[in-house]
Design a protein around this motif. Structure first.
Motif, PDB file in Angstrom:
ATOM      1  N   HIS A   1      37.725  55.046  49.609  1.00 45.32           N
ATOM      2  CA  HIS A   1      36.697  53.985  49.214  1.00 45.32           C
ATOM      3  C   HIS A   1      36.371  53.110  50.518  1.00 45.32           C
ATOM      4  O   HIS A   1      37.388  52.367  50.925  1.00 45.32           O
ATOM      5  CB  HIS A   1      37.071  53.079  47.817  1.00 45.32           C
ATOM      6  CG  HIS A   1      37.270  54.126  46.766  1.00 45.32           C
ATOM      7  ND1 HIS A   1      36.282  53.725  45.941  1.00 45.32           N
ATOM      8  CD2 HIS A   1      38.291  54.692  46.350  1.00 45.32           C
ATOM      9  CE1 HIS A   1      36.544  54.409  44.884  1.00 45.32           C
ATOM     10  NE2 HIS A   1      37.679  55.211  45.006  1.00 45.32           N
TER      11      HIS A   1
ATOM     12  N   LEU B   1      38.282  45.389  38.735  1.00 45.10           N
ATOM     13  CA  LEU B   1      38.049  46.390  38.023  1.00 45.10           C
ATOM     14  C   LEU B   1      39.109  46.949  37.610  1.00 45.10           C
ATOM     15  O   LEU B   1      39.266  47.507  36.650  1.00 45.10           O
ATOM     16  CB  LEU B   1      37.419  47.454  39.077  1.00 45.10           C
ATOM     17  CG  LEU B   1      35.955  47.064  39.653  1.00 45.10           C
ATOM     18  CD1 LEU B   1      35.564  48.445  40.237  1.00 45.10           C
ATOM     19  CD2 LEU B   1      35.000  47.204  38.163  1.00 45.10           C
ATOM     20  N   CYS B   2      40.280  46.988  38.416  1.00 48.05           N
ATOM     21  CA  CYS B   2      41.412  47.678  38.096  1.00 48.05           C
ATOM     22  C   CYS B   2      42.495  47.315  38.932  1.00 48.05           C
ATOM     23  O   CYS B   2      42.288  46.564  39.901  1.00 48.05           O
ATOM     24  CB  CYS B   2      41.571  49.274  37.891  1.00 48.05           C
ATOM     25  SG  CYS B   2      40.997  50.004  39.620  1.00 48.05           S
TER      26      CYS B   2
ATOM     27  N   LEU C   1      41.521  45.729  42.513  1.00 43.94           N
ATOM     28  CA  LEU C   1      40.202  46.371  43.206  1.00 43.94           C
ATOM     29  C   LEU C   1      39.334  45.442  42.912  1.00 43.94           C
ATOM     30  O   LEU C   1      39.000  45.036  41.609  1.00 43.94           O
ATOM     31  CB  LEU C   1      40.048  47.715  42.846  1.00 43.94           C
ATOM     32  CG  LEU C   1      38.837  48.405  43.677  1.00 43.94           C
ATOM     33  CD1 LEU C   1      39.000  48.466  44.956  1.00 43.94           C
ATOM     34  CD2 LEU C   1      38.620  49.838  42.914  1.00 43.94           C
TER      35      LEU C   1
ATOM     36  N   VAL D   1      36.399  53.359  40.670  1.00 42.96           N
ATOM     37  CA  VAL D   1      35.228  52.479  40.307  1.00 42.96           C
ATOM     38  C   VAL D   1      34.433  52.787  39.122  1.00 42.96           C
ATOM     39  O   VAL D   1      34.230  52.094  38.130  1.00 42.96           O
ATOM     40  CB  VAL D   1      34.260  52.323  41.630  1.00 42.96           C
ATOM     41  CG1 VAL D   1      33.177  51.465  41.099  1.00 42.96           C
ATOM     42  CG2 VAL D   1      35.120  51.690  42.690  1.00 42.96           C
TER      43      VAL D   1
ATOM     44  N   ALA E   1      36.708  52.462  35.867  1.00 42.88           N
ATOM     45  CA  ALA E   1      36.931  51.133  35.765  1.00 42.88           C
ATOM     46  C   ALA E   1      35.765  50.564  34.921  1.00 42.88           C
ATOM     47  O   ALA E   1      35.856  49.651  34.091  1.00 42.88           O
ATOM     48  CB  ALA E   1      37.397  50.316  36.754  1.00 42.88           C
ATOM     49  N   ARG E   2      34.575  50.884  35.458  1.00 39.27           N
ATOM     50  CA  ARG E   2      33.208  50.225  35.089  1.00 39.27           C
ATOM     51  C   ARG E   2      33.085  50.841  33.590  1.00 39.27           C
ATOM     52  O   ARG E   2      32.498  50.110  32.777  1.00 39.27           O
ATOM     53  CB  ARG E   2      32.154  50.393  36.062  1.00 39.27           C
ATOM     54  CG  ARG E   2      32.215  49.594  37.296  1.00 39.27           C
ATOM     55  CD  ARG E   2      31.115  49.913  38.221  1.00 39.27           C
ATOM     56  NE  ARG E   2      30.823  49.008  39.025  1.00 39.27           N
ATOM     57  CZ  ARG E   2      29.840  49.027  40.111  1.00 39.27           C
ATOM     58  NH1 ARG E   2      28.957  50.116  40.242  1.00 39.27           N
ATOM     59  NH2 ARG E   2      29.863  47.900  41.008  1.00 39.27           N
TER      60      ARG E   2
ATOM     61  N   ARG F   1      34.979  51.936  31.461  1.00 37.23           N
ATOM     62  CA  ARG F   1      36.026  51.380  30.580  1.00 37.23           C
ATOM     63  C   ARG F   1      35.628  50.181  30.013  1.00 37.23           C
ATOM     64  O   ARG F   1      35.643  49.880  28.753  1.00 37.23           O
ATOM     65  CB  ARG F   1      37.369  51.108  31.031  1.00 37.23           C
ATOM     66  CG  ARG F   1      38.630  50.916  30.140  1.00 37.23           C
ATOM     67  CD  ARG F   1      39.946  50.831  30.661  1.00 37.23           C
ATOM     68  NE  ARG F   1      40.415  51.805  31.541  1.00 37.23           N
ATOM     69  CZ  ARG F   1      40.549  51.737  32.925  1.00 37.23           C
ATOM     70  NH1 ARG F   1      40.478  50.638  33.672  1.00 37.23           N
ATOM     71  NH2 ARG F   1      41.113  52.805  33.767  1.00 37.23           N
ATOM     72  N   ARG F   2      34.742  49.467  30.880  1.00 39.09           N
ATOM     73  CA  ARG F   2      34.190  48.051  30.400  1.00 39.09           C
ATOM     74  C   ARG F   2      32.893  48.049  29.563  1.00 39.09           C
ATOM     75  O   ARG F   2      32.791  47.436  28.597  1.00 39.09           O
ATOM     76  CB  ARG F   2      33.818  47.209  31.601  1.00 39.09           C
ATOM     77  CG  ARG F   2      34.792  46.768  32.454  1.00 39.09           C
ATOM     78  CD  ARG F   2      35.424  45.356  32.046  1.00 39.09           C
ATOM     79  NE  ARG F   2      36.790  45.208  32.791  1.00 39.09           N
ATOM     80  CZ  ARG F   2      36.937  44.520  33.462  1.00 39.09           C
ATOM     81  NH1 ARG F   2      35.729  44.149  34.295  1.00 39.09           N
ATOM     82  NH2 ARG F   2      37.847  44.456  34.479  1.00 39.09           N
TER      83      ARG F   2
END
Lengths: 100, 783
Positions: A34, A62-63, A71, B627, B630-631, B633-634
């Motif tokens: 990333h 995010l996590c 992050l 990314v 995580a997105r 999951r939201r």
């Protein structure tokens, strides 16, 4: 005393469970790179629970990458810093190129 | 401890332009001969190309350059010495004034019944340019009309040839001055360097805190940005000498001193530059401010920003405004050598007019809203017959007023000039003198700046976090540093001021580049008392709080499927371990390439591997990265074969603080194609932006022929049987009127079938882009 220890341990467990729910630890299945990413570092992992529970700040995170590192949503590090300041925090903002 | 005064360069110092050998290519053979004679010592007996080669060789040979310099006559040498005084490159008007003042240039006047003209008795610049001892600057070709005499035009912008620089001794100050006032005037309070430094620090702190300030397309601070700045940083005004948009002046000074950098239309603070400036002596800082004013393209003396002075090239470095500022700086450098003398503003401008009047271009003007020094009592000067008096009054009313604003208002505000009135209360009796710092800035390199105390104890730090500062005991650097770490009273003025140290102000200081140790040490070093224990403790707590929360941008994050894979990578490459499976790499080392890795660029383009269908199902065409995972999951629900967008998942995301725009942006970031329109509308609906729909039962009369349709729809006779229309060809019939309408239509000869034959659903884009309003009319929703 044993009761107090149990209660502290339960609180820790519940904080960990809350954190797992709102900001789970990332588990990559493959190698990932990333570029131009941003992270939020806290000195105490409990701070992450506090921050991630705040609905104003949560969309920026995010996590978790580690117990004390989250992050940041891509391209929004500046907005996160501003939001943190608006919520009364005083984040240290390090620009690209600063040593780790 | 007193610091030794710094050596300052002349305020107009400008290095010579590098010599471009192509200049020689454009010369004819006799011209090359003249150049060769000067640089090589001979011009005959060689071909043109050989002479050019010999000249270029001589220009690189220090001994040849020294020999050429020695061959110059007295007047030529004096001319080049004047160029050398200013570093090598001099504005065309300034060198004209300078050489006139030195007697190198003399005006010869011709006056007849019909016209007045003048020329130079001897013009050494032309000959020096022919020999390439002076080189015409690339930026010197601006418009100059031909009707004025050569003595009233600026010279082209010349540079002393760089090879001659070290063989020409610089001239001393030009012998130009103005008679000093005999009687001591009533002085106005002088602006201290510390006051200016504080104001600059406050504007700098504002930009630092904002992160960036938006400029308009031409690079100026626009009105909204200026309003925000003025509201956030209110500064004391001087009613006697009103400075328009005072915050803008400081913004432009910070821009020209490179403390504020501009990237396209965003201005941002450079903490490193602020730290560097804070180590400079007061004289050096004030010299930098004066240089910044000289070059401030967007600042208009008397007018502020956002105003043109009438010429499109007024922003140009050699345009009217820049040239006039250089002329003023040159004139002040003449006055700077006088010991603490006061000068009448009117006397100064009259002398400047006698020397500097320049009819070759429009000159400068301060505008109607500027400070009016009352130089011209007769406003109707333009009605006077052409002649000397009309020209003089016109110059004073326009250019003289501009010079007065630059001198008395802008430079006064920067602490370089002290204002006074020779007759208290009189409008035309304004006078001025250079402050000791102004003398040092404009009198450099000959005039030394005043001594200053580097370790002055100018603060009293109180347990309630108030800090009393005695500004007359502190350097600009000290005041600037205080301005960075403590909050000033909004519009306070005067030499004793109260500041307040708070978590926010100290945070701002550390964010603008000061280290915690520097903050504490500054307060300790300059405080007249010991720092109160509670203040020291709070400072320590505040610094620790900042260190406990770090936003680190511009990193490369590497993710690995196992701790072993990560450790293996770090054993061979640069990077820091983060958790069990991650590594962080700082930007300079970020050119990492890993085989078969999922690569995502958080600044430019994220991975677009998702495809959505009308059911909200998200199908991945490749593995999801951190990314994406995580997105999703939201904003989506996990299903057995991937993810699905639902009303519940979107509402949950909204409840968790995600705004509708963010959710749409996230989807856009990762979708490989467009969203199906139905899902797009559903997302809007789930986010609370749905348009109302209606669903019910109707009896419809379908009229296939449009002429029939219009006849029926417009009929007065049928109006009682019709309720409305849902579109061309379709009429709504109330249930109770069906039988009666059928009878009338039959009577009129129509055949009415009992079944409807609806047309196909719209498929064309033009049809899809229309919507049906509740009234049944169709309209274009977007074009």
């Amino acid at each position: 005393m044993p009761r107090k220890a149990n209660s502290a341990s339960a609180a820790a467990r519940s904080a960990a469970a809350l954190l797992d729910e709102v900001l789970p630890l990332a588990e990559p299945a493959a190698v990932e790179v990333h570029h131009h990413a941003a992270v939020l570092e806290v000195s105490d992992p409990a701070q992450l629970v506090e921050l991630a529970a705040d609905s104003t700040l949560r969309p920026f995170l995010l996590c978790r990458l580690a117990a004390n590192v989250a992050l940041v949503d891509p391209g929004r590090a500046g907005q996160l810093a501003e939001a943190l300041r608006n919520r009364g925090h005083t984040p240290k903002v390090l620009s690209p190129g600063e040593p780790l | 401890m007193s610091a030794s005064p710094p050596d300052l360069p002349h305020i107009l110092t400008r290095p010579p332009q590098p010599f471009d050998p192509k200049v020689l290519d454009g010369l004819r053979s006799p011209e090359v001969s003249k150049v060769a004679t000067f640089w090589v010592g001979r011009g005959s007996g060689l071909s043109k190309n050989e002479r050019v080669g010999a000249v270029l060789k001589a220009m690189k040979d220090d001994a040849a350059a020294e020999r050429a310099a020695r061959s110059l006559g007295r007047v030529d040498r004096e001319t080049l010495a004047a160029y050398r005084r200013y570093g090598g490159t001099v504005n065309g008007t300034v060198i004209r004034l300078d050489l006139q003042a030195r007697g190198v240039l003399e005006v010869v006047e011709h006056v007849s019944t019909y016209y007045r003209s003048s020329h130079w008795r001897h013009n050494p610049l032309a000959g020096l340019a022919e020999r390439l001892a002076l080189v015409r600057n690339r930026r010197s070709s601006y418009w100059s009309p031909g009707y004025s005499s050569e003595t009233e035009k600026p010279f082209p912008l010349y540079s002393l040839h760089p090879a001659l620089l070290r063989h020409i001794e610089p001239a001393g100050p030009a012998p130009w001055s103005v008679p000093a006032l005999k009687a001591a005037p009533q002085p106005e309070p002088v602006r201290l360097p510390a006051e200016v430094a504080l104001d600059l620090a406050r504007v700098f702190a504002y930009v630092t805190t904002r992160g960036q300030v938006r400029l308009n397309k031409s690079g100026e601070l626009g009105t909204p940005a200026l309003r925000s700045l003025a509201k956030a940083v209110p500064l004391a005004e001087e009613p006697g000498y009103p400075l328009p948009e005072v915050q803008a002046l400081y913004f432009e000074v910070l821009r020209e001193t490179r403390l504020i950098l501009v990237d396209d239309t965003d201005a941002y603070a450079d903490p490193d530059a602020a730290t560097r400036l804070s180590t400079l002596a007061t004289a050096q800082q004030m010299h930098a401010w004066a240089r910044a004013w000289l070059h401030a393209r967007y600042w208009g003396d008397g007018t502020g920003i956002g105003s043109s002075e009438g010429y499109s090239y007024s922003h140009d470095e050699e345009g009217d405004r820049a040239a006039a500022r250089q002329v003023l700086a040159w004139a002040l450098s003449g006055l700077a050598h006088a010991e603490d003398e006061w000068f009448g503003l009117s006397d100064f401008l009259t002398e400047l007019y006698a020397l500097a009047r320049d009819r070759s271009y429009g000159g400068v003007g301060a505008g109607a809203g500027s400070w009016d020094p009352g130089l011209v009592e007769e406003r109707g000067w333009h009605k006077l017959p052409p002649g000397e008096e009309r020209e003089r009054l016109g110059w004073l009313d326009r250019s003289g007023r501009w010079y007065a604003n630059a001198l008395m208002v802008t430079l006064g505000h920067l602490g370089l000039v002290q204002r006074g009135r020779s007759q208290p209360g009189a409008r035309t009796a304004d006078c001025f003198r250079l402050t000791p710092w102004g003398q040092a800035v404009f009198g450099a390199p000959e005039v030394e700046p005043p001594d200053e105390e580097a370790e002055a104890k100018f603060l009293v730090v109180q347990p309630n976090f108030d800090v009393v500062a005695y500004l007359d005991r502190v350097s600009a650097a000290g005041a600037g540093t205080l301005g960075r770490l403590a909050e000033a009273e909004a519009t306070a003025s005067g030499r004793v001021r109260t500041f307040h140290v708070s978590q926010a102000s100290v945070y701002q200081a550390t964010e603008s580049g000061m280290t915690p140790t520097e903050v504490t040490e500054f307060l300790r070093r300059h405080s007249q008392n010991d720092l109160p224990a509670n203040v020291v403790r709070s400072l320590s707590d505040w610094f620790a709080r900042r260190e406990s929360l770090i936003v680190r941008a511009g990193l490369t994050v590497l993710a690995f499927p196992s701790p072993a894979a990560r450790d293996d990578y770090l054993s061979r490459h640069k990077g820091s371990a983060c958790g069990e499976r991650f590594a962080l790499v700082a930007a300079p080392d970020a050119r990492v390439a890993l085989a078969n890795a999922l690569v995502s660029n958080h600044r430019e383009r994220l991975r677009q591997t998702l495809v959505a269908d009308e059911h909200g199902r998200l199908r991945a065409t490749g593995p999801a990265d951190l990314v994406q995972e995580a997105r999703l999951r939201r904003l989506a629900e996990r299903t057995s074969d991937g993810w699905r967008l639902t009303g519940a998942s979107i509402r949950r995301a909204l409840d968790q603080g995600c705004r509708p725009g963010l959710l749409s942006a996230w989807l856009e970031d990762h979708l490989a194609g467009p969203l199906p329109p139905l899902l797009e509308r559903a997302l809007d609906a789930w986010m609370g932006k749905a348009s109302p729909l209606e669903l019910g039962e109707l009896t419809l009369l379908h009229v296939g022929d449009l002429r029939d349709f219009h006849a029926l729809a417009g009929s007065e006779r049928l109006r009682p049987f019709l309720q409305g229309s849902v579109g061309p060809g379709w009429l709504v019939v109330p249930r109770q009127a069906v039988k009666e309408l059928s009878g009338v239509l039959k009577e009129l000869g129509f055949t009415v079938a009992r079944e409807l034959t609806p047309g196909p659903l719209p498929t064309e884009e033009s049809e899809l882009l229309t919507e049906v309003t509740p009234g049944g009319r169709r309209k274009r929703s977007r074009d």
